[in-house]
Motif scaffolding. Structure first.
Motif, PDB file in Angstrom:
ATOM      1  N   GLN A 260       0.813  -1.220   0.000  1.00 44.97           N
ATOM      2  CA  GLN A 260       0.000   0.000   0.000  1.00 44.97           C
ATOM      3  C   GLN A 260       0.846   1.270   0.000  1.00 44.97           C
ATOM      4  OE1 GLN A 260      -3.494   0.031   2.725  1.00 44.97           O
ATOM      5  NE2 GLN A 260      -2.781  -1.985   3.366  1.00 44.97           N
ATOM      6  N   ILE A 261       2.144   1.118   0.181  1.00 47.41           N
ATOM      7  CA  ILE A 261       3.012   2.294   0.247  1.00 47.41           C
ATOM      8  C   ILE A 261       3.138   2.936  -1.136  1.00 47.41           C
ATOM      9  CG2 ILE A 261       5.331   3.129   0.751  1.00 47.41           C
ATOM     10  CD1 ILE A 261       3.852   2.243   3.224  1.00 47.41           C
ATOM     11  N   ASN A 262       2.841   4.211  -1.185  1.00 46.05           N
ATOM     12  CA  ASN A 262       3.037   4.991  -2.416  1.00 46.05           C
ATOM     13  C   ASN A 262       4.349   5.753  -2.264  1.00 46.05           C
ATOM     14  OD1 ASN A 262       3.013   6.725  -4.584  1.00 46.05           O
ATOM     15  ND2 ASN A 262       0.906   7.441  -4.268  1.00 46.05           N
ATOM     16  N   TRP A 263       5.380   5.304  -2.978  1.00 43.88           N
ATOM     17  CA  TRP A 263       6.712   5.855  -2.773  1.00 43.88           C
ATOM     18  C   TRP A 263       6.820   7.313  -3.203  1.00 43.88           C
ATOM     19  CZ3 TRP A 263       9.561   3.100   0.389  1.00 43.88           C
ATOM     20  CH2 TRP A 263       9.284   1.739   0.496  1.00 43.88           C
ATOM     21  N   SER A 264       5.880   7.771  -4.005  1.00 49.91           N
ATOM     22  CA  SER A 264       5.913   9.183  -4.402  1.00 49.91           C
ATOM     23  C   SER A 264       5.553  10.103  -3.247  1.00 49.91           C
ATOM     24  CB  SER A 264       4.957   9.425  -5.574  1.00 49.91           C
ATOM     25  OG  SER A 264       3.610   9.225  -5.177  1.00 49.91           O
ATOM     26  N   ASN A 265       4.996   9.522  -2.167  1.00 46.24           N
ATOM     27  CA  ASN A 265       4.662  10.333  -0.989  1.00 46.24           C
ATOM     28  C   ASN A 265       5.896  10.787  -0.215  1.00 46.24           C
ATOM     29  OD1 ASN A 265       1.894  10.219  -1.428  1.00 46.24           O
ATOM     30  ND2 ASN A 265       1.622   8.359  -0.208  1.00 46.24           N
ATOM     31  N   TYR A 266       7.076  10.265  -0.597  1.00 44.09           N
ATOM     32  CA  TYR A 266       8.310  10.651   0.085  1.00 44.09           C
ATOM     33  C   TYR A 266       9.188  11.587  -0.753  1.00 44.09           C
ATOM     34  CZ  TYR A 266       6.989   6.462   2.719  1.00 44.09           C
ATOM     35  OH  TYR A 266       6.302   5.521   3.446  1.00 44.09           O
ATOM     36  N   THR A 267       8.811  11.758  -1.988  1.00 40.65           N
ATOM     37  CA  THR A 267       9.629  12.595  -2.874  1.00 40.65           C
ATOM     38  C   THR A 267       8.742  13.588  -3.625  1.00 40.65           C
ATOM     39  OG1 THR A 267       9.461  10.935  -4.641  1.00 40.65           O
ATOM     40  CG2 THR A 267      11.387  10.820  -3.200  1.00 40.65           C
ATOM     41  N   PRO A 268       9.311  14.734  -4.054  1.00 40.45           N
ATOM     42  CA  PRO A 268      10.662  15.204  -3.722  1.00 40.45           C
ATOM     43  C   PRO A 268      10.781  15.565  -2.246  1.00 40.45           C
ATOM     44  CG  PRO A 268       9.452  16.941  -4.809  1.00 40.45           C
ATOM     45  CD  PRO A 268       8.564  15.716  -4.876  1.00 40.45           C
ATOM     46  N   LEU A 269      11.969  15.389  -1.693  1.00 39.56           N
ATOM     47  CA  LEU A 269      12.198  15.635  -0.277  1.00 39.56           C
ATOM     48  C   LEU A 269      12.379  17.138  -0.059  1.00 39.56           C
ATOM     49  CD1 LEU A 269      12.477  13.942   2.305  1.00 39.56           C
ATOM     50  CD2 LEU A 269      14.962  14.082   2.020  1.00 39.56           C
ATOM     51  N   ALA A 270      11.239  17.809   0.108  1.00 41.00           N
ATOM     52  CA  ALA A 270      11.250  19.263   0.254  1.00 41.00           C
ATOM     53  C   ALA A 270      10.226  19.671   1.307  1.00 41.00           C
ATOM     54  CB  ALA A 270      10.921  19.935  -1.077  1.00 41.00           C
TER      55      ALA A 270
END
Length: 593
Positions: A260-270
């Protein structure tokens, strides 16, 4: 060999703390600390955006490294209770009689508000069960909306105000939203808005509303459990802890396993461009200020497992139990403070984390249920577990903060009446003091989210002051009390890192307190200064300027020997440098916009 000695009896004391637990008991008493992540997980996401998961991880790693300094100095005092602030105060007393009690006081007013903040969130959950707010899809609400479709004109002031807060939306969007709000308000139980009395004072509000009264009952329940002493408390918290920790692990792990993890929720790291708005900003002064604000408030939760060493005088064998208690409590927190924020952000994303019910804590259980694919029944179970988690953290706070008051009284920092304990070895007068103070704080926390985070920020100012003094107490004890045997001695590199982190945390406070309230830093300093008249009364009026004989007996020191300052001017230089870091950080870092 198990130690059977007990704490010396203070004047007028009817009993004493009892050596009734080992490190496992302290571990379970401290097991309420991981639940503190739920107090501010939404608030930190609202200020740091996609950097939130990293903020929690960095803060937890710092807290774990710092704990080794606390573990060493705790070993110097096998006959004291009350935690690291008491052990740190003994290092500073040679250099200033006023700085030493500041450590004890700041630690207490940092930990004590967990009672009021936790009770306000738990009460909100209970209130949601007793008097739930209907949704827009409720049949009666939908019927009302249909009947009042023309009640809001497109050119009304309400529409203009709504559009100003929701850029990019149309007038029709505003009309639809406002009519829905009115429909929900029409069927919201009157209990939700009832209050016996409410008022505003400076930057905060306070209210004797339904949340306040439910929270007050929860505080009394906590008091009743604690009244049985530390062994009874540990036994109760062991079972509640298992009911809370296991579901937190499930919620942290299941979404990763199920994809279920959406990796786009961590990037961009801003960082965010503006607090509590989803738009991303830049790594400029404003962006860094928001992130430092997140690191500032995260410390209040992630460093909290140091409460595991509040019970040194109640350990059966403090030589071995002290280090084990804080070390294993730290490992548990390292796991949960890394896993839960990471999973929350990966599943919910910033938009989900910025939901008002997640920010104020009342919707965290529903969010957790959605993460594990649960329906209404699972949501109900998780709401119950959430209430238990909050009760667990409340019990942890009362156990630790009351013992800080107790030991502060026994050692001559705080008024004598606090040194009383009951037949079970519970410091009941300190507990009553905690309860009364937190009833006032609960009235603030129950008013609104702004007041809640103001109280949290002010208490954390005290926590960072305590943290600064105690991390530096590590090297001061090394110099002044090198002759005292240490059951466990931290590697030099960890003492050095702890000292460095003391100044890093001071920068977090100077830069980040303003993120939560413009007056938080000033209010925190004023609250810290209240120890001066309290200590002057105890030390110079009650004790005629002389500390109790047993205050430094673990260090094998007399009152005369306390005047020998082997560290020279360096403790004073450290204090000046710490204040300078706070003021410079406060001046350099400003909020975006």
């Amino acid at each position: 060999m198990t130690m059977e000695a007990t704490v010396p009896i203070a004047l007028g004391q009817t009993s004493e703390l009892k050596r009734a637990i080992d490190w496992r008991g302290a571990f379970w008493v401290a097991s309420g600390v991981p639940a503190l992540v739920l107090f501010s997980i939404g608030g930190i996401a609202g200020t740091t955006g996609k950097v939130a998961f990293l903020v929690w991880f960095v803060s937890m790693v710092m807290g774990f490294i710092q704990s080794f300094t606390y573990a060493e100095i705790a070993g110097l005092f096998p006959n004291k209770s009350g935690g690291a602030s008491v052990y740190g105060a003994a290092a500073w007393v040679r250099y200033s009689k006023l700085i030493a009690p500041l450590s004890v006081w700041c630690n207490w007013f940092a930990w004590s508000p967990v009672l009021s903040l936790g009770c306000s969130i738990a009460a909100a959950y209970i209130l949601n069960v007793l008097a739930p707010i209907p949704g827009a899809d409720n049949p009666e609400v939908a019927k009302w909306i249909a009947a009042h479709a023309g009640s809001v004109a497109a050119d009304s002031p309400r529409v203009a105000e709504w559009l100003a807060l929701n850029a990019g939306k149309t007038a029709q969007d505003a009309v639809t939203a406002l009519i829905a709000q009115d429909g929900i308000a029409a069927f919201t139980p009157a209990l939700r808005s009832w209050t016996l009395f409410s008022h505003s004072l400076g930057p905060v509000s306070f209210s004797l509303n339904a949340t306040f009264w439910i929270g007050a009952v929860l505080m009394l329940v906590t008091f009743a459990i604690q009244h049985r002493g530390i062994l009874g408390t540990a036994n109760v918290q062991k079972y509640i802890g298992l009911l809370v920790i296991i579901p937190m692990l499930i919620v942290g792990i299941v979404p990763i396993i199920t994809g279920q993890i959406n990796w786009s929720n961590y990037t961009p790291l801003a960082p965010l461009a503006v607090a509590y708005a989803p738009g991303l900003g830049e790594w400029n002064i404003g962006g860094w200020t928001l992130v430092l604000g997140g690191l500032f408030i995260a410390a209040w939760s992630t460093y909290g497992f140091e409460t595991a060493i509040c019970y040194t005088s109640e350990f059966r064998d403090p030589k071995t139990d002290t280090f084990k208690a804080i070390f294993y409590s730290g490992l548990l927190c390292l796991l949960l403070y890394t896993l839960v924020p990471f999973t929350f952000q990966g599943v919910l994303g910033i938009d989900g984390m910025l939901d008002p019910t997640v920010v104020d804590g009342s919707g965290v259980a529903a969010a957790m249920a959605g993460m594990v694919g649960g329906g209404g029944f699972v949501t109900s179970i998780l709401i119950l577990l959430m209430i238990l988690a909050l009760m667990l953290s409340i019990m942890t706070a009362m156990a630790g903060s009351s013992r800080t008051l107790y030991q502060g009284s026994v050692d001559g920092w705080l008024p004598r009446y606090l040194s009383h304990v009951n037949e079970h070895g519970a410091p009941t007068r300190a507990m009553w003091t905690d309860l009364v103070v937190n009833l006032f704080a609960l009235a603030i926390a129950a008013a609104d989210a702004t007041s809640f985070f103001f109280l949290l920020a002010v208490s954390n100012v005290g926590y960072i002051i305590f943290n600064f003094l105690n991390l530096n107490a590590g090297w001061i004890h090394r110099i002044d009390n090198a002759h005292v045997k240490r059951p466990w001695k931290a590697p030099n590199i960890l003492i050095a890192l702890g000292t460095l982190f003391a100044f890093v945390n001071a920068a977090f406070m100077g830069a980040g307190a303003k993120v939560w309230n413009p007056s938080a830093l000033t209010a925190g300093f004023i609250t810290a200064a209240l120890i001066i008249p309290v200590f002057v009364y105890r030390h110079y009026i009650q004790d005629k300027g002389v500390f109790p004989d047993h205050m430094l007996e673990d260090l094998q020191l007399t009152e005369k020997e306390m005047t020998v300052r082997k560290a020279g001017i360096w403790p004073y230089v450290t204090l000046i440098a710490g204040v300078a870091v706070v003021l410079i950080a406060n001046r350099i870092f400003v909020l975006p916009g």
